[in-house]
Design a protein around this motif. Structure first.
Motif, short mmCIF file in Angstrom:
data_model
loop_
_atom_site.label_atom_id
_atom_site.label_comp_id
_atom_site.label_asym_id
_atom_site.label_seq_id
_atom_site.Cartn_x
_atom_site.Cartn_y
_atom_site.Cartn_z
N ILE A 50 0.87 -1.17 0.00
CA ILE A 50 0.00 0.00 0.00
C ILE A 50 0.90 1.22 0.00
CG2 ILE A 50 -1.61 1.38 1.40
CD1 ILE A 50 -2.94 -1.16 2.30
N ALA A 51 0.62 2.15 -0.88
CA ALA A 51 1.36 3.42 -0.96
C ALA A 51 2.87 3.19 -1.09
CB ALA A 51 1.04 4.30 0.24
N GLY A 52 3.24 2.20 -1.90
CA GLY A 52 4.65 1.96 -2.17
C GLY A 52 5.42 1.25 -1.09
N SER A 53 4.72 0.78 -0.04
CA SER A 53 5.40 0.11 1.07
C SER A 53 4.77 -1.26 1.35
CB SER A 53 5.31 0.97 2.33
OG SER A 53 5.77 0.25 3.46
N CYS A 54 5.63 -2.22 1.65
CA CYS A 54 5.16 -3.56 2.03
C CYS A 54 5.08 -3.72 3.54
CB CYS A 54 6.07 -4.63 1.43
SG CYS A 54 6.00 -4.71 -0.37
#
Length: 118
Positions: A50-54
Motif C-alpha cells: 500500500i502506498a509503495g510500502s510492504c
C-alpha cells in the motif's frame, strides 16, 4: 447480506476465530445490518503493498445492498471500521484501505434464488 473480504500481509497466526467474529460484529454495527447476515473472509500472510510500502497493511472490501451507496454513509462506516482496525491490529490509518461496493438485490444469490425474491 454484506460480504467482507479482509486481506493483509500480517501472518495468519495473528488471527483467530475471535477476530473474525469481532470484525463481523464491528462491520455489521457500522452498516446497521444483522450479524446473522454477515459473510466474512480473512486472508492473511499475503504479499501486499500500500502506498509503495510492504509494511504491515490491510485492504478491506465491503460489499452490501443499500448501505454503501453514498459518500456520507461510507464516511460514517469508515470512521467506525477504522477505529476497530487501528485498535485491534495496532496499525496506523495510512496502512488500511477500505473499498465499498454497492450490490443490488438481484446480484446476490441465496436459497436457490436471489435476494430480490426473498
Amino acid at each position: 447480506m454484506p460480504f467482507i473480504d479482509f486481506q493483509t500481509n500480517l501472518p495468519a497466526g495473528s488471527f483467530s476465530e475471535d477476530f473474525v467474529k469481532k470484525l463481523s460484529s464491528c462491520v455489521a454495527a457500522a452498516l446497521g445490518k444483522p450479524e446473522d447476515r454477515m459473510n466474512v473472509v480473512v486472508k492473511a500472510g499475503l504479499l501486499m503493498m500500500i502506498a509503495g510500502s510492504c509494511s504491515p497493511c490491510v485492504m478491506l472490501s465491503v460489499s452490501a445492498i443499500g448501505v454503501t451507496d453514498t459518500a456520507d454513509k461510507n464516511k460514517e462506516h469508515s470512521a467506525k471500521i477504522f477505529e476497530f482496525l487501528t485498535t485491534e491490529l495496532r496499525l496506523p490509518e495510512d496502512r488500511i484501505v477500505i473499498q465499498y461496493h454497492t450490490l443490488q438485490p438481484h446480484q446476490v444469490g441465496k436459497k436457490g434464488t436471489v435476494m430480490s425474491f426473498l
